[in-house]
Design an enzyme around this catalytic site. Sequence first.
Site, PDB file in Angstrom:
ATOM      1  N   THR A   1       0.820  -1.210   0.000  1.00 14.59           N
ATOM      2  CA  THR A   1       0.000   0.000   0.000  1.00 14.59           C
ATOM      3  C   THR A   1       0.853   1.258   0.000  1.00 14.59           C
ATOM      4  OG1 THR A   1      -0.134  -0.066   2.423  1.00 14.59           O
ATOM      5  CG2 THR A   1      -1.924  -1.118   1.194  1.00 14.59           C
TER       6      THR A   1
ATOM      7  N   THR B   1       6.746  -5.941   9.063  1.00 13.31           N
ATOM      8  CA  THR B   1       6.657  -5.456   7.685  1.00 13.31           C
ATOM      9  C   THR B   1       7.009  -3.970   7.594  1.00 13.31           C
ATOM     10  OG1 THR B   1       4.269  -5.234   8.033  1.00 13.31           O
ATOM     11  CG2 THR B   1       5.048  -7.173   6.839  1.00 13.31           C
TER      12      THR B   1
ATOM     13  N   ASP C   1       0.548  -3.927  18.760  1.00  9.55           N
ATOM     14  CA  ASP C   1       0.509  -3.421  17.390  1.00  9.55           C
ATOM     15  C   ASP C   1       1.078  -1.999  17.326  1.00  9.55           C
ATOM     16  OD1 ASP C   1       0.028  -3.287  14.646  1.00  9.55           O
ATOM     17  OD2 ASP C   1      -2.050  -2.662  14.882  1.00  9.55           O
TER      18      ASP C   1
ATOM     19  N   HIS D   1     -15.917  -5.599   8.408  1.00 10.14           N
ATOM     20  CA  HIS D   1     -17.316  -5.223   8.614  1.00 10.14           C
ATOM     21  C   HIS D   1     -17.581  -4.609   9.981  1.00 10.14           C
ATOM     22  CE1 HIS D   1     -18.604  -6.944   4.810  1.00 10.14           C
ATOM     23  NE2 HIS D   1     -17.858  -7.986   5.079  1.00 10.14           N
TER      24      HIS D   1
END
Length: 717
Positions: free
Chosen positions: A184, A262, A332, A643
């Site tokens: 991205t 990453t 995270d 969602h």
Amino acid sequence: MNKLFWAAPVLALGALGLTSCEGMTGDAEGGITAEMLMGAGEDNANWITHGRTYDEQRFSPLENINAGNVGDLGLAWFADMDTARGQEATPLVIDGKMYLTTAWSKVRAFDATNGEPLWDYDPEVPGETGVKVCCDVVNRGLAAWGDDLFLGTLDGRLVSLDRDSGEVNWEVVTVDQEQAYSITGAPRIIDGKVIIGNGGAEFGVRGYIAAYDVDDGTELWRFYTVPDGTEGDDAPEHLKAASETWNMEALAGSDAIGGGGTVWDSMAYDPELNLLYFGVGNGSPWNRAYRSPGEDGTGEGDNLYLSSIVAIRPDTGEYVWHYQTTPGETWDYTATQHIILADMEIEGEQRQVLMQAPKNGFFYVLDRATGEFISGKEYIPQNWAEGLDENGRPIFNPEARIDKTGQPAIVMPGPLGGHNWHPMAFHPGEGLVYIPAFEAATVYAPEADWKPDRARGFNVGFDLGAGDLPPDLGIRKGLYGTIKGKLMAWDPVAQEARWTVEFPGPWNGGLLATGGGLVFQGNSSSEFAAYNSGTGEKLWSFAAQTGIVAPPITYTVGGEQYVAVLAGWGGAYAITADGHMINDQAPVRNISRLLVFKIGGEAALPDMPALVDIPLDPPPSRASAETIALGKVKYARYCAVCHAPAAVGSTELPDLRRSGTLGNATSWQAVVHDGILADNGMVSFADSMSKDEIEAIRAYVIQRANEDKALEAASAD
């Protein structure tokens, strides 16, 4: 001790200088060169690399638009995009032409003065790739070299395009497409090398950054950020050193899933020191107790080079230094956030510094030649650390170390951080860094007996449904007001905010600072605004009709200054936050457009389309409590990432409580089990869940829809 905030808000998930001139673009034979990229700060007409300059300051000296006349700023032209997903790109402007990426890795080119379309390119990313990304099908931009443009696609390709026509020169696959890798971020180019990383740590990949030859895409070097347990005597020294900080048996064992780390966004480059800096992401899984367990089953080790800033030689990929912002990260807390380089006086000494405000809530100033810690201070409230020691290592709050306690805790900031990918800006005249910050905590609850699923879903080692908000209007409204968005003008020398603008919610856009005394930013309230760079006073705003998360740019053509921003609500918060948090403040929809402004601009947007909200009309909830409980667990693991938690969707992706398939078990199975909508990104989950488990999810969503329908009725009384 800095105690946990049990009443905290809960979120469910100096480059080289050349002679100054108006434009320094290349001729037809040479195009963009190394000299031009190093001298981009002196090119006031164009925007030829991602952060405008290699130091990524996102500052333009242009002052035709300034604090005195910004009130006359008007829309010059706009262009509608053909994707109704998040828009995060920084456009490039070269010789009066604008080039930008959109969602699904598409590329478009325009005349920068009037919006005339020149060409477009669609890499035709397969729709099923969408399930491999944590945070929307976004793309953050292009790189330019010679007469070509370079793009990383969502499915992991690196593509070279002819800048005049958009035709493909070459493309190479940079990842193992059998795994959940994605791209991205925007590439950077240094001396004929295209440098790009990748994403996918939530799903279980091993991170790296690599360089490719601009002429044909040949891979020149690859730098892995974590070891994999196979390192021998010939392994790079940085991986041998990293191995000492992991439980290598666990990392190389049968349940190992890559380690994470990453390199999915930030890079910066110092040509004088010849150092490339990049940020490394989170661990995989997040929970260190599963990723790198100790003998007692709890987490151990710093796990290098997770959550680190790393400096390497761009010509060879050779390691030079690192600084780890969050040792043993388990929340995270990526360090992939925007990196800025600058020269400034600190305690009477001129220093070459690197600055970052990563997710963990601390603002860091480092010596960029050596990686030495200079200073660090929290820029938002946080409770995972009691502070930083003299070396910049965090002093952990034991209650927040859930990888050791094994107990749930509310931790601030949550996994979206105190600052996410949205670029900051640095104004050298003011000496300020402008941060798009926010405050939101999360319930982290370790999942018992967790095992990775290599087929689908997040692999994080936590119960992602633990923080779901109850169907209680009073509790919900009480929490909404505690989640804040902020534009902060941060003094990196004093390590304090000089001024702050507060927003109703988080996830506000990236920043641009200019010589006209202005800071430009879009926000989640569908507004694009200009602020006084010294005081924070709002001087101008424009109703954009959609939330803006992308950063603006500015450029000139024929001596006239323009400001441009890609608008379009989306990204991680838009699809992973409880939809009520967004919709109850003011529904934010995606209307993806490029907006370009100039003094005296007289263009106007079409009328705002009416928001059509399908009413909640679910079938009755008749499933057993056991079935619904199973559905809640499986929904949190496999569905919430797209969602939204507790099945409360917002406006970007389908709200399953309102799905037409909710009342028909056969149709539900056809979508979730059989994957009949794979081309739209809704792939089959047959390899991860049985039909009974998929039916349990339907039962859970039906129950949630009935609860929220009753809540709506009660609030209307």
